[in-house]
Design a protein around this motif. Structure first.
Motif: not given
Lengths: 232, 390
Positions: A150-155, A177-184, A208-209
């Motif tokens: 999730g952090q990598s994708q946010r980068v 990514l997992d659900a939480d990270n996807s939503h974030h 989710k998207v």
């Protein structure tokens, strides 16, 4: 409204040579995207989503038809002009993040700005702003190997938006990514879309998207089978 | 400036792989500089000592004289040109008369050359002043090699036989007034130095000489019947020897260099293969292909600069130690070459050698780094991003 057209495809067809049986990835695709859209290409694997995204991102060219992005005809662009278009106006987010492994988070996000030739002070401010948008201000010295998915994708998102591009192309951004990270991440992208007016075009089959999209274009076997405006 | 910055980041970011390649490449740097500096030092030392003790600033040879043809020696002596005679009187030239002779040390017979030289001359740095004085005897000065081969020592008397200008054999006793040490074998082996005027009188050749050595500096002049010989002739054997040795040694470091370059080439190919997603990403981010190629090529080129730095860490102390203590040759080996080699070789590091080596390695590394990157031109970014190689 004509002035706000960002992408226009006219009879876009893409055929990949593959032995005696060429593969038609896109067939006569006609689409128009306005600036500020939060749209997605949905459909099963092999439906042509990524191909369309790549052509719009000037990473590939159509076999026939025409694609205009920010007033530039993709099919006639030289390598150099295509690079300039991507450098100045388009950000990419990939399923596999594609961060540069030897660089820190800060350096990864800074990279597009180096290509733009921005001053060090301007780069520093832009990178810090982008990391703040994605909530990673405290990880700027980390390397990609030290980050979660999730952090990598946010980068990767920060890197895509740091130069405040007109268009961000996101290819299956939540697939790893997992659900939480996807939503974030989706909330982050929605915020950027709202605050900066950046156009987002997704390729996804993740529900989710899809739930966050304001426009959903369905592709099946390279053809547009549905184009729905949605309220989220 | 972005490309050098990124190339440096990538190079350092590659960690152990980079340092290992730099270490291997640094062996080439140190070996080339060390090897070539030994030959450069050898050349300088041999040339200097030969200039000091034999060649001076050049020599005028009497027309028929050929040091490689013994038959010319006795016929060669000619009248010293007036200008050179005046220079010799003023200490600015050293005429030498060469006569073939036979010596009889302790009842044995040895072929030898008698060389007459002015004991007051100031051109050659040999102890010819020992030939001054004497109590009616003919003083003779010999080198340590001649002393060893003939069994003569300081104070010994030896019978010498020669032919004078009219072809008549004559003989006399020569007293060895001293034995000198020298690296230059050609002023020692098989030679007896005697005062010039004495030898001219012994051989009936007053005012004549075979060779006139002049000091370093004045431009050569032209004298009828005499030819000027510069360093191209007088130091030819030294240059040929150093060149031959240097070429032989170069096989060693060309091999070492080839191995290092092969390692870099291989690393570069692997690096491009492993980093194809990164290449795709760089292109997607808007980096033109030319700059991607430049980035990868520069990473390779920077490796040679890093190697120079790594080489300096262990090479500098080694090279400084070598320049102070030299490379001691095995006993007797220095003389076996027949040239003015010292007992130890002292390397000489010139700016040209150091920077030439760095430039050579830099150029070679850049070329082998560039060759594999040409593949990037044909790479489709969409394939590269998927980790495919189109």
């Amino acid at each position: 409204m004509e002035n706000s057209v960002l992408i226009r495809t006219v009879n876009l067809t893409k055929i990949y040579p593959s032995g005696e049986q060429p593969i038609t990835a896109l067939r006569d695709v006609n689409l128009v995207f306005q600036a500020g859209e939060f749209a997605g290409l949905v459909g099963p694997s092999g439906s042509g989503k990524t191909t369309l995204l790549n052509i719009v991102g000037s990473l590939d060219v159509p076999t026939s038809g025409s694609v205009e992005v920010l007033g530039e005809k993709i099919e006639t662009l030289s390598h150099k002009k295509a690079a300039r278009l991507r450098n100045r106006h388009i950000g990419f987010i990939f399923q596999t993040f594609n961060l540069l492994p030897v660089y820190t988070v800060y350096e990864n996000v800074e990279f597009p700005l180096l290509l733009l030739g921005m001053t060090a002070a301007a780069r520093r401010k832009a990178v810090r702003d982008a990391l703040a948008w994605v909530g990673l201000s405290d990880r700027e010295h980390s390397r990609p190997a030290q980050l979660s998915g999730g952090q990598s994708q946010r980068v990767a998102i920060a890197r895509a938006v740091v130069k405040k591009p007109d268009l961000v192309l996101a290819d299956e951004p939540t697939a790893n990514l997992d659900a939480d990270n996807s939503h974030h991440i989706l909330h982050t992208m929605e915020d950027i879309n709202r605050d900066l007016g950046t156009t987002f075009l997704f390729s996804t089959h993740d529900a989710k998207v899809i739930a966050h999209l304001r426009r959903k274009i369905t592709l099946v076997d390279g053809r547009v089978t549905a184009d729905e405006a949605r309220t989220t | 400036m972005i490309i050098p910055k990124l190339a440096f980041r990538n190079l350092i970011g590659n960690g152990a792989k980079t340092w290992l390649n730099a270490l291997v490449l640094s062996f080439s740097f140190v070996a080339i500089i060390w090897g070539q500096s030994l030959f450069e030092g050898m050349d300088r030392e041999m040339s200097k000592v030969t200039i000091d003790q034999e060649a001076g600033g050049g020599q005028y040879w009497a027309g028929a004289y050929d040091p490689y043809d013994p038959a010319t020696i006795d016929d060669a002596p000619a009248a010293i040109p007036a200008d050179l005679a005046a220079d010799a009187a003023a200490g600015r030239a050293a005429p030498i008369l060469i006569v073939s002779a036979t010596i009889y040390p302790k009842g044995r017979m040895f072929p030898a050359l008698l060389k007459g030289v002015d004991p007051d001359q100031a051109v050659l740095k040999l102890p010819f002043d020992r030939l001054l004085g004497g109590d009616g005897e003919i003083p003779g000065l010999i080198g340590a090699r001649t002393a060893k081969s003939t069994g003569l020592a300081k104070g010994d008397t030896v019978t010498v036989r020669w032919r004078d200008a009219s072809g008549t054999f004559d003989a006399a006793d020569v007293v060895v007034v001293d034995v000198f040490q020298t690296q230059v074998q050609t002023v020692d082996s098989g030679l007896i130095w005697v005062p010039l005027e004495t030898l001219q009188a012994m051989t009936g050749r007053p005012g004549r000489a075979t060779v006139v050595t002049v000091p370093v500096g004045p431009a050569p002049r032209s004298y009828p019947g005499w030819g000027f010989q510069g360093y191209d002739v007088l130091l030819k054997d030294i240059k040929s020897f150093v060149q031959a040795k240097s070429l032989g040694f170069s096989i060693f470091y060309v091999t070492l260099m080839a191995l290092a370059l092969l390692a870099i080439f291989n690393t570069q190919i692997l690096s491009i293969w492993h980093r194809r997603r990164e290449i795709g990403m760089l292109i997607a981010l808007g980096m033109p292909r030319g700059r991607v190629i430049a980035l990868f090529t520069l990473e390779g080129a920077l490796l040679s600069i890093l190697a120079a730095a790594v080489g300096a860490v262990y090479g500098l102390p080694l090279l400084i130690y070598m320049s102070k203590h030299g490379w001691v040759l095995p006993a007797g080996q220095a003389d076996s070459f027949g040239l003015a080699l010292d007992k130890a070789l002292y390397p000489a590091y010139s700016t040209g050698l150091v920077f030439g080596t760095i430039l050579l390695v830099l150029a070679a590394t850049t070329i082998v780094s560039f060759l594999p990157t040409r593949k990037i031109v044909t790479l489709k970014p969409t394939d590269a991003l998927k980790g495919k190689w189109s």
